[in-house]
Design an enzyme around this catalytic site. Sequence first.
Site, PDB file in Angstrom:
ATOM      1  N   ARG A  68    -135.422 -20.797 -14.506  1.00  0.00           N
ATOM      2  CA  ARG A  68    -134.444 -20.286 -13.531  1.00  0.00           C
ATOM      3  C   ARG A  68    -133.545 -21.393 -12.975  1.00  0.00           C
ATOM      4  O   ARG A  68    -132.502 -21.107 -12.395  1.00  0.00           O
ATOM      5  CB  ARG A  68    -135.139 -19.561 -12.389  1.00  0.00           C
ATOM      6  CG  ARG A  68    -135.986 -20.457 -11.493  1.00  0.00           C
ATOM      7  CD  ARG A  68    -136.549 -19.679 -10.335  1.00  0.00           C
ATOM      8  NE  ARG A  68    -137.569 -20.425  -9.601  1.00  0.00           N
ATOM      9  CZ  ARG A  68    -138.177 -19.953  -8.536  1.00  0.00           C
ATOM     10  NH1 ARG A  68    -137.891 -18.756  -8.086  1.00  0.00           N
ATOM     11  NH2 ARG A  68    -139.093 -20.662  -7.920  1.00  0.00           N
ATOM     12  N   HIS A 107    -130.836 -16.833   9.250  1.00  0.00           N
ATOM     13  CA  HIS A 107    -131.079 -16.046  10.467  1.00  0.00           C
ATOM     14  C   HIS A 107    -132.575 -15.798  10.580  1.00  0.00           C
ATOM     15  O   HIS A 107    -133.129 -14.933   9.902  1.00  0.00           O
ATOM     16  CB  HIS A 107    -130.237 -14.759  10.429  1.00  0.00           C
ATOM     17  CG  HIS A 107    -128.779 -15.068  10.509  1.00  0.00           C
ATOM     18  ND1 HIS A 107    -128.062 -14.970  11.685  1.00  0.00           N
ATOM     19  CD2 HIS A 107    -127.915 -15.569   9.583  1.00  0.00           C
ATOM     20  CE1 HIS A 107    -126.815 -15.372  11.465  1.00  0.00           C
ATOM     21  NE2 HIS A 107    -126.703 -15.738  10.196  1.00  0.00           N
ATOM     22  N   ALA A 132    -132.270  -4.993  16.979  1.00  0.00           N
ATOM     23  CA  ALA A 132    -130.844  -4.911  17.331  1.00  0.00           C
ATOM     24  C   ALA A 132    -130.320  -6.201  17.957  1.00  0.00           C
ATOM     25  O   ALA A 132    -129.172  -6.580  17.762  1.00  0.00           O
ATOM     26  CB  ALA A 132    -130.596  -3.735  18.269  1.00  0.00           C
ATOM     27  N   ARG A 133    -131.171  -6.885  18.707  1.00  0.00           N
ATOM     28  CA  ARG A 133    -130.694  -8.114  19.357  1.00  0.00           C
ATOM     29  C   ARG A 133    -130.333  -9.171  18.314  1.00  0.00           C
ATOM     30  O   ARG A 133    -129.254  -9.783  18.365  1.00  0.00           O
ATOM     31  CB  ARG A 133    -131.775  -8.656  20.298  1.00  0.00           C
ATOM     32  CG  ARG A 133    -131.278  -9.826  21.115  1.00  0.00           C
ATOM     33  CD  ARG A 133    -132.379 -10.396  21.968  1.00  0.00           C
ATOM     34  NE  ARG A 133    -131.879 -11.352  22.935  1.00  0.00           N
ATOM     35  CZ  ARG A 133    -132.669 -12.080  23.705  1.00  0.00           C
ATOM     36  NH1 ARG A 133    -133.981 -11.954  23.624  1.00  0.00           N
ATOM     37  NH2 ARG A 133    -132.142 -12.945  24.552  1.00  0.00           N
ATOM     38  N   ARG A 189    -121.454 -13.410  11.509  1.00  0.00           N
ATOM     39  CA  ARG A 189    -121.133 -13.216  10.092  1.00  0.00           C
ATOM     40  C   ARG A 189    -120.065 -12.157   9.832  1.00  0.00           C
ATOM     41  O   ARG A 189    -119.569 -12.075   8.702  1.00  0.00           O
ATOM     42  CB  ARG A 189    -122.417 -12.864   9.315  1.00  0.00           C
ATOM     43  CG  ARG A 189    -123.506 -13.919   9.408  1.00  0.00           C
ATOM     44  CD  ARG A 189    -123.066 -15.252   8.853  1.00  0.00           C
ATOM     45  NE  ARG A 189    -124.195 -16.206   8.843  1.00  0.00           N
ATOM     46  CZ  ARG A 189    -124.115 -17.428   8.338  1.00  0.00           C
ATOM     47  NH1 ARG A 189    -122.998 -17.882   7.807  1.00  0.00           N
ATOM     48  NH2 ARG A 189    -125.172 -18.230   8.380  1.00  0.00           N
TER      49      ARG A 189
HETATM   50  C1  LIG Z   1    -119.365 -19.979  10.174  1.00  0.00           C
HETATM   51  C2  LIG Z   1    -120.725 -20.599  10.015  1.00  0.00           C
HETATM   52  C3  LIG Z   1    -120.858 -21.853   9.455  1.00  0.00           C
HETATM   53  C4  LIG Z   1    -122.123 -22.434   9.298  1.00  0.00           C
HETATM   54  N1  LIG Z   1    -122.227 -23.679   8.721  1.00  0.00           N
HETATM   55  C5  LIG Z   1    -123.444 -24.242   8.586  1.00  0.00           C
HETATM   56  C6  LIG Z   1    -123.592 -25.536   7.998  1.00  0.00           C
HETATM   57  O1  LIG Z   1    -122.628 -26.164   7.592  1.00  0.00           O
HETATM   58  N2  LIG Z   1    -124.829 -26.056   7.865  1.00  0.00           N
HETATM   59  C7  LIG Z   1    -125.949 -25.383   8.313  1.00  0.00           C
HETATM   60  O2  LIG Z   1    -127.052 -25.903   8.188  1.00  0.00           O
HETATM   61  N3  LIG Z   1    -125.828 -24.155   8.866  1.00  0.00           N
HETATM   62  C8  LIG Z   1    -124.637 -23.575   9.006  1.00  0.00           C
HETATM   63  N4  LIG Z   1    -124.545 -22.324   9.552  1.00  0.00           N
HETATM   64  C9  LIG Z   1    -125.770 -21.607   9.946  1.00  0.00           C
HETATM   65  C10 LIG Z   1    -126.014 -21.675  11.465  1.00  0.00           C
HETATM   66  O3  LIG Z   1    -126.212 -23.015  11.890  1.00  0.00           O
HETATM   67  C11 LIG Z   1    -127.266 -20.830  11.828  1.00  0.00           C
HETATM   68  O4  LIG Z   1    -128.398 -21.364  11.189  1.00  0.00           O
HETATM   69  C12 LIG Z   1    -127.151 -19.378  11.444  1.00  0.00           C
HETATM   70  O5  LIG Z   1    -125.880 -18.868  11.774  1.00  0.00           O
HETATM   71  C13 LIG Z   1    -128.232 -18.573  12.129  1.00  0.00           C
HETATM   72  O6  LIG Z   1    -127.888 -18.446  13.492  1.00  0.00           O
HETATM   73  P1  LIG Z   1    -128.976 -18.374  14.628  1.00  0.00           P
HETATM   74  O7  LIG Z   1    -129.817 -19.606  14.667  1.00  0.00           O
HETATM   75  O8  LIG Z   1    -128.259 -18.005  15.895  1.00  0.00           O
HETATM   76  O9  LIG Z   1    -129.854 -17.083  14.156  1.00  0.00           O
HETATM   77  P2  LIG Z   1    -131.428 -16.878  14.185  1.00  0.00           P
HETATM   78  O10 LIG Z   1    -132.106 -17.924  13.402  1.00  0.00           O
HETATM   79  O11 LIG Z   1    -131.661 -15.434  13.782  1.00  0.00           O
HETATM   80  O12 LIG Z   1    -131.815 -17.089  15.681  1.00  0.00           O
HETATM   81  C14 LIG Z   1    -131.411 -16.136  16.683  1.00  0.00           C
HETATM   82  C15 LIG Z   1    -131.461 -16.823  18.025  1.00  0.00           C
HETATM   83  O13 LIG Z   1    -132.824 -17.151  18.328  1.00  0.00           O
HETATM   84  C16 LIG Z   1    -132.864 -18.407  19.010  1.00  0.00           C
HETATM   85  N5  LIG Z   1    -133.623 -19.363  18.189  1.00  0.00           N
HETATM   86  C17 LIG Z   1    -134.061 -19.174  16.907  1.00  0.00           C
HETATM   87  N6  LIG Z   1    -134.745 -20.253  16.495  1.00  0.00           N
HETATM   88  C18 LIG Z   1    -134.724 -21.141  17.504  1.00  0.00           C
HETATM   89  C19 LIG Z   1    -135.229 -22.449  17.674  1.00  0.00           C
HETATM   90  N7  LIG Z   1    -135.871 -23.087  16.720  1.00  0.00           N
HETATM   91  N8  LIG Z   1    -135.016 -23.065  18.846  1.00  0.00           N
HETATM   92  C20 LIG Z   1    -134.356 -22.461  19.848  1.00  0.00           C
HETATM   93  N9  LIG Z   1    -133.820 -21.222  19.753  1.00  0.00           N
HETATM   94  C21 LIG Z   1    -134.001 -20.575  18.602  1.00  0.00           C
HETATM   95  C22 LIG Z   1    -131.416 -18.850  19.225  1.00  0.00           C
HETATM   96  O14 LIG Z   1    -130.977 -18.365  20.452  1.00  0.00           O
HETATM   97  C23 LIG Z   1    -130.688 -18.140  18.105  1.00  0.00           C
HETATM   98  O15 LIG Z   1    -129.316 -17.908  18.361  1.00  0.00           O
HETATM   99  C24 LIG Z   1    -123.285 -21.735   9.722  1.00  0.00           C
HETATM  100  C25 LIG Z   1    -123.145 -20.456  10.292  1.00  0.00           C
HETATM  101  C26 LIG Z   1    -121.886 -19.886  10.438  1.00  0.00           C
HETATM  102  C27 LIG Z   1    -121.769 -18.492  11.041  1.00  0.00           C
END
Ligand SMILES: Cc1cc2nc3c(=O)[nH]c(=O)nc-3n(C[C@H](O)[C@H](O)[C@H](O)COP(=O)(O)OP(=O)(O)OC[C@H]3O[C@@H](n4cnc5c(N)ncnc54)[C@H](O)[C@@H]3O)c2cc1C
Length: 209
Positions: free
Chosen positions: A143, A64, A160-161, A170
């Site tokens: 390690r 995240h 919060a967002r 999660r």
């Molecule tokens: C059930 C589950 C299974 C998963 N399985 C896998 C897996 O097998 N392999 C794997 O690699 N990951 C996996 N993930 C991780 C998933 O792909 C995300 O990396 C993780 O949930 C973080 O989500 P996020 O990118 O929305 O959050 P954040 O990184 O906090 O980003 C928040 C929001 O900011 C925006 N944002 C952030 N960075 C960018 C960017 N570079 N470009 C455009 N918009 C952006 C998007 O709108 C994003 O939703 C899994 C997650 C879940 C919940």
Amino acid sequence: MADDLSVANAARVSFARRKDELDEADEGLIRFLMRDRHGTPFEHNAFRYHIRCPIFVAREWMRHRIGSFNEFSMRYARATDDFYVPAAEDVRSQVGKPGAYTFEAVDAELAESTRAELQAVYEHAYEVYERLVEQGVAREVARAALPVGAYTEFYWTVNARSLMNFVSLRAAETAQREIRRYAEAVEQLFAREMPVTHAAFVANGRVSP
Ligand SMILES: Cc1cc2nc3c(=O)[nH]c(=O)nc-3n(C[C@H](O)[C@H](O)[C@H](O)COP(=O)(O)OP(=O)(O)OC[C@H]3O[C@@H](n4cnc5c(N)ncnc54)[C@H](O)[C@@H]3O)c2cc1C
């Protein structure tokens, strides 16, 4: 470092207005912002958590990206001999296919033998780690002997967002059980400090704006 008023004030600055106390109109405004996905007013606040969890949970957590992390260093400090052994009821089987797994309880004997095997691996791994360090191997190399069930700790500061995005993903049924428990705890503090925002998040289908 977070409250509902900061959301309303961040939105109202568009009209050069600001309040010192949250009223009903602000609550309606927060519900509107959530519903219509005006996300940025939810960014002017911060939650700071001090987390202790297994490394495999931390790896999921640190995906995240919108938030700040500082983590315990196994280069600078000696690793602790703290490892995650699931409770018997958390030893589960994986049934089905990717995207549609169900996790079902295993019988008591397999649960206990799994716990014992993990414990044995942890003890051996930590013994190797300690011996290598005592022999003069750098902690950053030693390690590598430690498994992902080892506990780590970190600070996480998040608005919060982004927190809602984390909780949405999660604390969901589809998330791994171990991180889900942390996400549920994280959500409790969010709900306590920003009750109107939290209620709007829930009413909006638990989707981050
Ligand atoms: C059930 C589950 C299974 C998963 N399985 C896998 C897996 O097998 N392999 C794997 O690699 N990951 C996996 N993930 C991780 C998933 O792909 C995300 O990396 C993780 O949930 C973080 O989500 P996020 O990118 O929305 O959050 P954040 O990184 O906090 O980003 C928040 C929001 O900011 C925006 N944002 C952030 N960075 C960018 C960017 N570079 N470009 C455009 N918009 C952006 C998007 O709108 C994003 O939703 C899994 C997650 C879940 C919940």
